[in-house]
Design a protein around this motif. Structure first.
Motif, PDB file in Angstrom:
ATOM      1  N   GLY A 101      89.782  -3.988   9.970  1.00  0.00           N
ATOM      2  CA  GLY A 101      89.665  -2.538   9.842  1.00  0.00           C
ATOM      3  C   GLY A 101      90.069  -2.030   8.477  1.00  0.00           C
ATOM      4  O   GLY A 101      89.308  -1.317   7.809  1.00  0.00           O
ATOM      5  N   LEU A 102      91.278  -2.367   8.022  1.00  0.00           N
ATOM      6  CA  LEU A 102      91.726  -1.903   6.710  1.00  0.00           C
ATOM      7  C   LEU A 102      90.928  -2.541   5.580  1.00  0.00           C
ATOM      8  O   LEU A 102      90.761  -1.948   4.509  1.00  0.00           O
ATOM      9  CB  LEU A 102      93.219  -2.208   6.538  1.00  0.00           C
ATOM     10  N   TYR A 103      90.419  -3.768   5.804  1.00  0.00           N
ATOM     11  CA  TYR A 103      89.543  -4.416   4.814  1.00  0.00           C
ATOM     12  C   TYR A 103      88.273  -3.584   4.629  1.00  0.00           C
ATOM     13  O   TYR A 103      87.815  -3.361   3.500  1.00  0.00           O
ATOM     14  CB  TYR A 103      89.229  -5.823   5.276  1.00  0.00           C
ATOM     15  N   LEU A 104      87.703  -3.102   5.743  1.00  0.00           N
ATOM     16  CA  LEU A 104      86.512  -2.254   5.659  1.00  0.00           C
ATOM     17  C   LEU A 104      86.844  -0.929   4.976  1.00  0.00           C
ATOM     18  O   LEU A 104      86.073  -0.429   4.141  1.00  0.00           O
ATOM     19  CB  LEU A 104      85.956  -1.994   7.049  1.00  0.00           C
ATOM     20  N   VAL A 105      87.985  -0.351   5.326  1.00  0.00           N
ATOM     21  CA  VAL A 105      88.384   0.919   4.727  1.00  0.00           C
ATOM     22  C   VAL A 105      88.488   0.774   3.211  1.00  0.00           C
ATOM     23  O   VAL A 105      87.960   1.596   2.445  1.00  0.00           O
ATOM     24  CB  VAL A 105      89.722   1.383   5.332  1.00  0.00           C
ATOM     25  N   ASP A 125      92.684   4.600  14.463  1.00  0.00           N
ATOM     26  CA  ASP A 125      92.916   3.521  15.435  1.00  0.00           C
ATOM     27  C   ASP A 125      94.189   2.756  15.104  1.00  0.00           C
ATOM     28  O   ASP A 125      94.993   2.447  16.005  1.00  0.00           O
ATOM     29  CB  ASP A 125      91.722   2.566  15.445  1.00  0.00           C
ATOM     30  N   ASN A 126      94.399   2.442  13.827  1.00  0.00           N
ATOM     31  CA  ASN A 126      95.612   1.726  13.430  1.00  0.00           C
ATOM     32  C   ASN A 126      96.862   2.563  13.703  1.00  0.00           C
ATOM     33  O   ASN A 126      97.901   2.038  14.143  1.00  0.00           O
ATOM     34  CB  ASN A 126      95.541   1.354  11.947  1.00  0.00           C
ATOM     35  N   ALA A 127      96.765   3.869  13.413  1.00  0.00           N
ATOM     36  CA  ALA A 127      97.922   4.739  13.647  1.00  0.00           C
ATOM     37  C   ALA A 127      98.247   4.851  15.132  1.00  0.00           C
ATOM     38  O   ALA A 127      99.419   4.809  15.533  1.00  0.00           O
ATOM     39  CB  ALA A 127      97.651   6.115  13.045  1.00  0.00           C
ATOM     40  N   VAL A 128      97.242   4.987  15.971  1.00  0.00           N
ATOM     41  CA  VAL A 128      97.470   5.065  17.420  1.00  0.00           C
ATOM     42  C   VAL A 128      98.063   3.761  17.933  1.00  0.00           C
ATOM     43  O   VAL A 128      99.006   3.759  18.750  1.00  0.00           O
ATOM     44  CB  VAL A 128      96.148   5.402  18.136  1.00  0.00           C
ATOM     45  N   ASP A 185      81.169 -11.989   5.424  1.00  0.00           N
ATOM     46  CA  ASP A 185      80.122 -11.031   5.784  1.00  0.00           C
ATOM     47  C   ASP A 185      79.889 -11.012   7.288  1.00  0.00           C
ATOM     48  O   ASP A 185      79.679  -9.953   7.887  1.00  0.00           O
ATOM     49  CB  ASP A 185      78.815 -11.387   5.064  1.00  0.00           C
ATOM     50  N   ILE A 186      79.941 -12.198   7.910  1.00  0.00           N
ATOM     51  CA  ILE A 186      79.776 -12.268   9.367  1.00  0.00           C
ATOM     52  C   ILE A 186      80.924 -11.546  10.057  1.00  0.00           C
ATOM     53  O   ILE A 186      80.727 -10.791  11.023  1.00  0.00           O
ATOM     54  CB  ILE A 186      79.701 -13.739   9.821  1.00  0.00           C
ATOM     55  N   ASN A 187      82.156 -11.784   9.550  1.00  0.00           N
ATOM     56  CA  ASN A 187      83.312 -11.124  10.151  1.00  0.00           C
ATOM     57  C   ASN A 187      83.240  -9.616   9.979  1.00  0.00           C
ATOM     58  O   ASN A 187      83.591  -8.847  10.884  1.00  0.00           O
ATOM     59  CB  ASN A 187      84.600 -11.659   9.528  1.00  0.00           C
ATOM     60  N   THR A 188      82.779  -9.192   8.786  1.00  0.00           N
ATOM     61  CA  THR A 188      82.654  -7.750   8.541  1.00  0.00           C
ATOM     62  C   THR A 188      81.641  -7.124   9.485  1.00  0.00           C
ATOM     63  O   THR A 188      81.876  -6.055  10.064  1.00  0.00           O
ATOM     64  CB  THR A 188      82.230  -7.506   7.088  1.00  0.00           C
ATOM     65  N   LEU A 189      80.515  -7.773   9.653  1.00  0.00           N
ATOM     66  CA  LEU A 189      79.499  -7.267  10.575  1.00  0.00           C
ATOM     67  C   LEU A 189      80.033  -7.218  11.997  1.00  0.00           C
ATOM     68  O   LEU A 189      79.795  -6.256  12.733  1.00  0.00           O
ATOM     69  CB  LEU A 189      78.250  -8.160  10.508  1.00  0.00           C
ATOM     70  N   SER A 190      80.785  -8.251  12.375  1.00  0.00           N
ATOM     71  CA  SER A 190      81.380  -8.265  13.713  1.00  0.00           C
ATOM     72  C   SER A 190      82.343  -7.103  13.891  1.00  0.00           C
ATOM     73  O   SER A 190      82.392  -6.468  14.951  1.00  0.00           O
ATOM     74  CB  SER A 190      82.094  -9.600  13.943  1.00  0.00           C
ATOM     75  N   SER A 191      83.117  -6.812  12.817  1.00  0.00           N
ATOM     76  CA  SER A 191      84.064  -5.699  12.909  1.00  0.00           C
ATOM     77  C   SER A 191      83.338  -4.370  13.034  1.00  0.00           C
ATOM     78  O   SER A 191      83.748  -3.492  13.804  1.00  0.00           O
ATOM     79  CB  SER A 191      84.959  -5.693  11.678  1.00  0.00           C
ATOM     80  N   GLN A 192      82.255  -4.215  12.275  1.00  0.00           N
ATOM     81  CA  GLN A 192      81.497  -2.973  12.371  1.00  0.00           C
ATOM     82  C   GLN A 192      80.907  -2.791  13.765  1.00  0.00           C
ATOM     83  O   GLN A 192      80.904  -1.680  14.308  1.00  0.00           O
ATOM     84  CB  GLN A 192      80.394  -2.964  11.314  1.00  0.00           C
ATOM     85  N   LEU A 193      80.424  -3.876  14.337  1.00  0.00           N
ATOM     86  CA  LEU A 193      79.904  -3.789  15.698  1.00  0.00           C
ATOM     87  C   LEU A 193      81.018  -3.449  16.688  1.00  0.00           C
ATOM     88  O   LEU A 193      80.806  -2.699  17.641  1.00  0.00           O
ATOM     89  CB  LEU A 193      79.233  -5.113  16.078  1.00  0.00           C
ATOM     90  N   SER A 194      82.207  -4.015  16.442  1.00  0.00           N
ATOM     91  CA  SER A 194      83.336  -3.704  17.320  1.00  0.00           C
ATOM     92  C   SER A 194      83.707  -2.230  17.209  1.00  0.00           C
ATOM     93  O   SER A 194      84.074  -1.594  18.206  1.00  0.00           O
ATOM     94  CB  SER A 194      84.533  -4.575  16.943  1.00  0.00           C
ATOM     95  N   GLN A 195      83.594  -1.677  15.984  1.00  0.00           N
ATOM     96  CA  GLN A 195      83.904  -0.264  15.808  1.00  0.00           C
ATOM     97  C   GLN A 195      82.900   0.600  16.570  1.00  0.00           C
ATOM     98  O   GLN A 195      83.273   1.582  17.208  1.00  0.00           O
ATOM     99  CB  GLN A 195      83.891   0.078  14.328  1.00  0.00           C
ATOM    100  N   VAL A 196      81.642   0.230  16.504  1.00  0.00           N
ATOM    101  CA  VAL A 196      80.634   0.960  17.264  1.00  0.00           C
ATOM    102  C   VAL A 196      80.941   0.887  18.764  1.00  0.00           C
ATOM    103  O   VAL A 196      80.794   1.862  19.496  1.00  0.00           O
ATOM    104  CB  VAL A 196      79.228   0.393  16.968  1.00  0.00           C
ATOM    105  N   LYS A 197      81.403  -0.297  19.178  1.00  0.00           N
ATOM    106  CA  LYS A 197      81.767  -0.446  20.594  1.00  0.00           C
ATOM    107  C   LYS A 197      82.927   0.476  20.954  1.00  0.00           C
ATOM    108  O   LYS A 197      82.952   1.068  22.050  1.00  0.00           O
ATOM    109  CB  LYS A 197      82.133  -1.903  20.865  1.00  0.00           C
ATOM    110  N   ARG A 198      83.893   0.621  20.038  1.00  0.00           N
ATOM    111  CA  ARG A 198      85.014   1.517  20.324  1.00  0.00           C
ATOM    112  C   ARG A 198      84.543   2.958  20.408  1.00  0.00           C
ATOM    113  O   ARG A 198      85.037   3.735  21.240  1.00  0.00           O
ATOM    114  CB  ARG A 198      86.070   1.367  19.228  1.00  0.00           C
ATOM    115  N   TYR A 199      83.572   3.330  19.538  1.00  0.00           N
ATOM    116  CA  TYR A 199      83.012   4.677  19.651  1.00  0.00           C
ATOM    117  C   TYR A 199      82.376   4.890  21.032  1.00  0.00           C
ATOM    118  O   TYR A 199      82.551   5.941  21.659  1.00  0.00           O
ATOM    119  CB  TYR A 199      81.970   4.916  18.570  1.00  0.00           C
TER     120      TYR A 199
END
Length: 543
Positions: A506-510, A437-440, A319-333
């Motif tokens: 990323g794909l785990y969240l997808v 993002d993965n495709a790019v 759950d911590i890793n997932t939250l970190s990934s979501q925050l990273s995605q927001v950062k990429r936005y």
């Protein structure tokens, strides 16, 4: 508003009231026991005295001759030594020949109706009303030399005399009872004060409210929490902890059990032998029931230095890793927005320079050249997609890919007029954003990345279809079954280091968002190389 008595006062009054009731009941029982014993003892004493007097031969001679004076001379010394209320001597005709307390009753009948058995030669004890009042008395037959009954000897104790004896005994017992009651008062006050101190000077309703608040708070917390006492027995566990530890028993069935019975193979620092004394710890990573968790421990102390147990809180590391990934995605936005802003500033600065140099024709050609492609993409996206958030995401991804040297191509058949109710707009943005993002990244890592990343989004055929195709290095066939697991990635290790700690997320969240929406994902090989990710999310059937 009526003010209620404090708990300490109510407990004190209850103890005192119960003690007084108990003493009163004990006094009543004691009175009846003493009274019964007094009647038994005095009855036997009267019987002994009457029997001994009846055995005197000279008394029999005086009664046979009806010598009243002679009888008085014999009995009076005995009367002076006896504690009886009276002594009466009667003849065979039940006439009094001697009465120690009332001489005027001489020659009058002996009353009470209990003489018949005595005249038959029996010694009796009875409670009757005589000439001077109600008394407990014993009567013995007076026999002559031929063993014939010639008279009656009666020795008695008045009930008033017995009552005086009982009163003196009860008065003495009452003094002891009063002393005992005072001691009970002192004990009750000290006991209630100690109970109140153990309750931290709180009222029961305050404690009940705290317990209910604690229970509600624990059940509302996202973190798993449980507590153990000094004997390593479970004293508290919330719903989240039972879910994280895969425990299906209710809390009431777990309380009081040793920790080893509740948690399979608990780590050493969960047991007392492995715990550092008087120390808490935070953010320790361990494995509980085959699940990695991050644990905090705080000791329970009633007073400094006196540990009575420990409280543990923990969360799933995923759950911590997932939250970190979501925050990273927001950062990429946010990075995409900064890229668009930077490009816009450069475009504006160039245009401003041309205008300042009064090269209006060049400025017009520059505007037309810059806006031709961007306007086409903007018009396409805004026309085909009704979600403003999706339009903004796609424009940002288009600019970001172009900054990285990768072209993002939209299929002309793209169309999205509605979003399935089973997936939120935020989750949909995450799905599309992660796939792009993965495709790019895959296109960038290819030896030749001139081929564009293709995107197709459609809401036809009662389902939302999302296809992202790239011509990168592709996904190894052995890795495909695990590509959506957390921590699994097809990127090279060097790319992982550049991406940071959120690779494999990323794909785990997808997959998580798609499965929550009752959808599915397919991974196929692209031609001539690369990968195609296809997402299918059904629309709910109309009622």
């Amino acid at each position: 508003m009526k003010r209620r008595l404090p708990f300490q006062v109510k407990l004190f009054l209850s103890l005192v009231g119960f003690s007084c009731l108990l003493l009163a009941l004990l006094g009543t029982i004691l009175f009846h026991v003493i009274d019964r014993q007094q009647h038994r003892d005095l009855g036997q004493r009267a019987r002994v005295q009457a029997s001994q007097i009846a055995l005197m031969p000279e008394l029999a001679e005086k009664v046979a001759s009806r010598d009243v004076q002679g009888i008085a001379r014999i009995i009076q010394p005995l009367r002076n030594q006896s504690d009886a209320s009276y002594i009466v001597i009667g003849d065979v005709h039940e006439r009094r020949l001697y009465h120690s307390e009332s001489p005027k009753l001489l020659y009058l009948p002996m009353i009470g109706g209990d003489n018949a058995e005595v005249l038959q030669g029996k010694t009796i004890i009875s409670m009757r009303k005589g000439g001077i009042g109600v008394s407990l008395r014993s009567k013995a037959p007076l026999l002559n030399a031929n063993n014939q009954v010639i008279g009656i000897v009666s020795v008695g104790y008045l009930t008033s005399y017995i009552a005086n004896i009982n009163s003196r005994l009860l008065w003495q017992a009452g003094l002891y009872g009063l002393l005992l009651l005072i001691l009970l008062f002192i004990f009750s006050w000290m006991f209630t004060r100690n109970v109140k101190r153990q309750m931290f000077w709180l009222e029961p309703k305050d404690i009940a409210q705290l317990v209910l608040q604690q229970k509600a708070l624990l059940e509302a917390m996202y973190e798993g929490i449980f507590a153990v006492n000094a004997e390593k027995q479970l004293i508290l566990i919330n719903r989240t902890a039972r879910e994280l530890l895969d425990i299906h028993q209710p809390e009431k069935d777990l309380i009081g059990k040793p920790l080893e019975e509740v948690i399979q193979t608990p780590p050493t620092f969960f047991t007392q032998s492995g715990m550092p004394e008087n120390h808490s710890f935070h953010d320790q990573i361990t494995v509980l029931n085959q699940r990695q968790v991050i644990v905090n421990r705080v000791p329970i102390e009633l007073k400094p230095g006196a540990e009575r147990g420990w409280v543990f809180s923990f969360r799933d590391k995923n759950d911590i890793n997932t939250l970190s990934s979501q925050l990273s995605q927001v950062k990429r936005y946010a990075d995409n927005l900064r890229i668009m802003r930077h490009e816009q500033l450069n475009w504006t600065a160039t245009l401003a320079g041309l205008l300042q140099m009064q090269r209006y024709d060049d400025a017009l050609r520059y505007i037309q050249a810059q806006s031709a492609g961007a306007q086409a993409v903007l018009d396409f996206v805004s026309t085909r997609f009704t979600s403003p958030a999706l339009c903004g995401l796609l424009l940002g991804k288009f600019v970001s890919a172009r900054e990285k040297g990768v072209e993002l191509a939209f299929d002309p058949a793209c169309q999205l007029s509605r979003i399935p109710a089973s997936i939120s707009e935020t989750a949909l943005m995450s799905v599309i954003g992660n796939l792009l993002d993965n495709a790019v990244d895959a296109t960038q890592n290819a030896q030749q990345h001139s081929a564009p990343v293709e995107l197709y989004i459609s809401d036809r055929n009662q389902e939302l279809l999302i296809e992202v195709a790239d011509q990168g290095a592709g996904v190894d066939s052995a890795l495909k079954p695990h590509i959506f697991e957390q921590g699994v990635s097809s990127k090279p290790s060097k790319v992982h280091e550049m991406a940071g700690s959120d690779h494999g997320i990323g794909l785990y969240l997808v997959a998580g968002y798609v499965h929550q929406a009752s959808g599915s994902i397919e991974v196929t090989d692209n031609t001539p190389q690369g990968t195609i990710f296809s997402v299918f999310i059904p629309f709910p059937a109309s009622v």
